[in-house]
Design an enzyme around this catalytic site. Sequence first.
Site, PDB file in Angstrom:
ATOM      1  N   ASP A 240     -38.333  -9.824  41.475  1.00 11.55           N
ATOM      2  CA  ASP A 240     -38.481  -9.209  42.786  1.00 11.55           C
ATOM      3  C   ASP A 240     -37.533  -7.999  42.804  1.00 11.55           C
ATOM      4  OD1 ASP A 240     -38.968  -8.948  45.539  1.00 11.55           O
ATOM      5  OD2 ASP A 240     -37.118  -9.997  45.983  1.00 11.55           O
TER       6      ASP A 240
ATOM      7  N   LYS B  81     -41.878  11.693  60.371  1.00  7.86           N
ATOM      8  CA  LYS B  81     -41.208  11.640  59.062  1.00  7.86           C
ATOM      9  C   LYS B  81     -42.029  10.716  58.174  1.00  7.86           C
ATOM     10  CE  LYS B  81     -38.159   7.737  59.732  1.00  7.86           C
ATOM     11  NZ  LYS B  81     -37.047   7.298  60.507  1.00  7.86           N
TER      12      LYS B  81
ATOM     13  N   ASP C  76     -42.443  -3.923  48.532  1.00 10.00           N
ATOM     14  CA  ASP C  76     -42.004  -2.628  49.061  1.00 10.00           C
ATOM     15  C   ASP C  76     -42.987  -1.503  48.749  1.00 10.00           C
ATOM     16  OD1 ASP C  76     -40.231  -1.027  50.406  1.00 10.00           O
ATOM     17  OD2 ASP C  76     -38.507  -1.983  49.479  1.00 10.00           O
TER      18      ASP C  76
END
Length: 1132
Positions: free
Chosen positions: A453, A642, A753
Amino acid sequence: MADSIPLQPVQKRAAYYTAERNKRRYQVEDEASPLDEMPLMMSEEGFENDESDYHTLPRARITRRKRGLEWFVCGGWKFLCTSCCDWLINVCRRKKELKARTVWLGCPEKCEEKYPRNAIKNQKYNIFTFVPGVLYQQFKFFLNLYFLVVACSQFVPSLKIGYLYTYWAPLGFVLAVTMVREAVDEYRRFKRDKEMNSQLYSKLTIRGKIQVKSSDIQVGDLIIVEKNQRIPADMVFLRTSEKTGSCFIRTDQLDGETDWKLKVAVTCTQRLPALGDLFSINAYVYAQKPQLDIHSFEGNFTREDTDPAIHESLSIENTLWASTVVASGTVIGVVIYTGKETRSVMNTSNPKNKVGMLDLELNQLTKALFLALVALSVVMVTLQGFVGPWYRYLFRFLLLFSYIIPISLRVNLDMGKAAYGWMIMRDEHIPRTVVRTSTIPEELGRLVYLLTDKTGTLTQNEMVFKRLHLGTVSYGTDTMDEIQNHVASSYSLAPSQTSGINNNSTPSRKAQSSAPKVRKTVNSRVHEAVKAIALCHNVTPVYESRAGVNGETEYAEVDQDFSDENRTYQASSPDEVALVQWTESVGLTLVSRDLTSMQLKTPSGQILTFFILQIFPFTSESKRMGIIVREESSGDITFYMKGADAAMTSIVQYNDWLEEECGNMAREGLRTLVVAKKSLTEEQYQDFENRYNQAKLSIHDRSLKVAAVVESLEREMELLCLTGVEDQLQADVRPTLELLRNAGIKIWMLTGDKLETATCIAKSSHLVSRNQDIHIFRPVSNRGEAHLELNAFRRKHDCALVIAGDSLEVCLKYYEHEFVELACQCPAVVCCRCSPTQKAHIVKLLQQHTGRRTCAIGDGGNDVSMIQAADCGIGIEGKEGKQASLAADFSITQFKHIGRLLMVHGRNSYKRSAALGQFVIHRGLIISTMQAVFSSVFYFASVPLYQGFLMVGYATIYTMFPVFSLVLDQDVKPETALLYPELYKDLTKGRSLSFKTFLIWVLISIYQGGILMYGALLLFESEFVHVVAISFTALILTELLMVALTIRTWHWLMVVAEFFSLGCYVASLAFLNEYFGLGRVSLGAFLDVAFITTVTFLWKVSAITVVSCLPLYIIKYLKRKFSPPSYSKLTS
């Protein structure tokens, strides 16, 4: 005639295309078709031209199926059997189809369907299946099953050889130990489950609040969850005690992210004056069917008792998933999914019983030994001439030679495994390491793939702001004071004039955007950038309440007390917190925020208020987040945005520096964000708002319509700055990864992610070395795209692969075999946006396609499935809770400890177990060889050579300690193993225990057994009665010498064990004299103590022992001299 020739195939084809109408059936055929029927072509042209490729697929399937008998013989029967079993199991279980549902608030009785109980169950067995289950797990091993049959045969009088206890005692011991171990584990699981299921929650009913157990909660119940309490089932968020109408939850046990997530209550129910009004309204929630995806949800809230009915769309931010924890306030929700249908349960896989490769190899060897045993018995009966009831003799021979397969093998190995576990936990170099599965320590020495991970495992999940780039000027950590000065000077005018500044400055900015020729000063550009970073985010400042202050006064206090030391920030991404902390450090501080407004404090202490008009959260598809704010003092509306450079490049105005600078920052391992803004007029905003609200209420393609409306704003935005944030790595990650790579272990990083972040960390941790190319797999959504992208990837050589979870899913659906084959050739693979189930799926794929041993390492609840699926699971006890370390086979405290765990303990465990296993087999073979020689000399009589206690003593007190002391042996010092990780590569080839080494041991056993027995018979013709004493003494001495021959590094305990065993044997000669007679043959001849003490006895025994052992010592010496193993070259 000629004209009609081509028509026939065309007609066939036309007929075939009519199947297109039945689209769904056709698609199923297409998806399921075997991969090898559509080879990956080497060129895109070929793919595009040969469209028939798709259409011939179903046909190819049909033609393949016709070879019936051949298919049946070549494994079809197996397929049929498993299909029938699966069908039976499915019929018994009757898996219910998951459906969308309408849930009435507070009325569980109105549910049309019966939904599963809300109970957590982690147990493997129940009270009825425990004994059969454990026995099945034991007797599925050939070794144990064989002993059961042998032991049972002793109840038949004609087959009885020796005493019952010699067979049943060892077997009973093995089973008892296993049963107790399993029972303790099972009881612990039961207690954990009971504790979770009996947690009490407040349930809201018409009569008021009542307490219910977690396991009694039903779909439709209104449940109240307090701060820091676990959410018991999947709910839709209706109300909160917070004035803002929102709350924070901690999701670390669900998705492995440590940051808090903001959740918003349904507006209609939040506005109700009191709690009890939830029962006075007539409302329901429509929820989609239960799914695996924890990041998405679609539903609607409808209130029917108003005119017109109120409809509100529900998304992921209105949900509270089970296993998350409420971090602020008290929440009330309506339960929509329970038990097996909750997201957290659907994303965990059932733990499997892990069996080490060494155990499987030994199981294969015992089968080979069994065949040898049968062959030997048949040979004996044949030489006997099949006289009398030969089949009974055959069975007696099988029992006589049953020591060929030693029952002490399992006992020794299990005790050895326990010893290795104890050594690992005692190692002070890797403190607080815990061995939770004691059956597989040898696996640590055989690993080829390590799946890790990212967040919390390789990184600390602590962000630090490193770089701000404005295009012409760049600020690093050492020049942040300049930014502070610029910000201070921007707000430096007296507070009375500040509102004036804001009024004047904004129109001038508008003028600049319409006439871009006017250049801004660095001062104003820095100010604009810092202000944008301070406003464009999802961060909420939280003020710790003073002791004894309850929630409501806490908020009252917030209005007055903005003291810096009392404030912490909470957000769904640690990057955002880092950015807001940085703006605070340069003078612009976020002091409060609710759903409609936020306040900033300037360096001079003035408070600026901004109203939040819209917020567009970050999604993995858009890769950006936006916010529209109106400044209170001037009324100006500004759209800030952003996001990742890939998404923002096309949105911002043309510039020549962004792409280059992003590349530079990424090479430094920084996570980059591009910040931009756009000023809006009141009319522009009103037009946008109307279109946006309309899109949000549509039922079909809601997300697409909403995205299209937002995109209409995202044009020609003014680029403000580029930020760089660093995610700090765990201690010694780089040298550890380097060590593992040198050891021949391939490392795959599987993370939930973002792609950009994962790529950054892969570079900064040196998972991908600096000179290596990275191939980023383009997003693919169908078979054709996957085909072309795989071909593009195939042309690359020696490059790391980065692929997103959804593209991976498509590749595995159509080209599983090809994809895994290509990925396995890569030096490193990074899979981002992986769900917990996908991580486990990748592990299983590697096991199936490569047949190599895999290890998974992680630290969050989202890694549990992967850890349980791997051959060896390692959990890190980290910030993300203990769930991973509790589910793992080994638990460590830091990633760097894995180096020592594999290189030192993995190596030792495997080498020692291999030596121990083969030695125990040798011990059984040598005595069986002696029995065979003895029987052949005595006219093939099925008479035992050694009586009951001698046999038990031989396997236990006489040789057990020296043989077991092999678990202290080591071929290389720990320092050498860590210094030369290349030594580990040899272990993965499995050469320490193979058919070759096994055959060598078999030959040694036959040679020694033959020498011992023939020697005893030759040298003691006159004292034939004493043949038992002589041969047995020589046998014990030989075994002790063989242990000494096998040992590579002596330990004082080994010496003690050798002398202790010898002492035990000498002492027992005096007491056990009746056993040393030759049983029925010698008609009760007893051992003569006087004879043992004679010189002749001693020299003859010594002579036999020397002949059996000396040649082996000579061979070992020559081998070490002329063909030394790799490790001995290093140690010398």
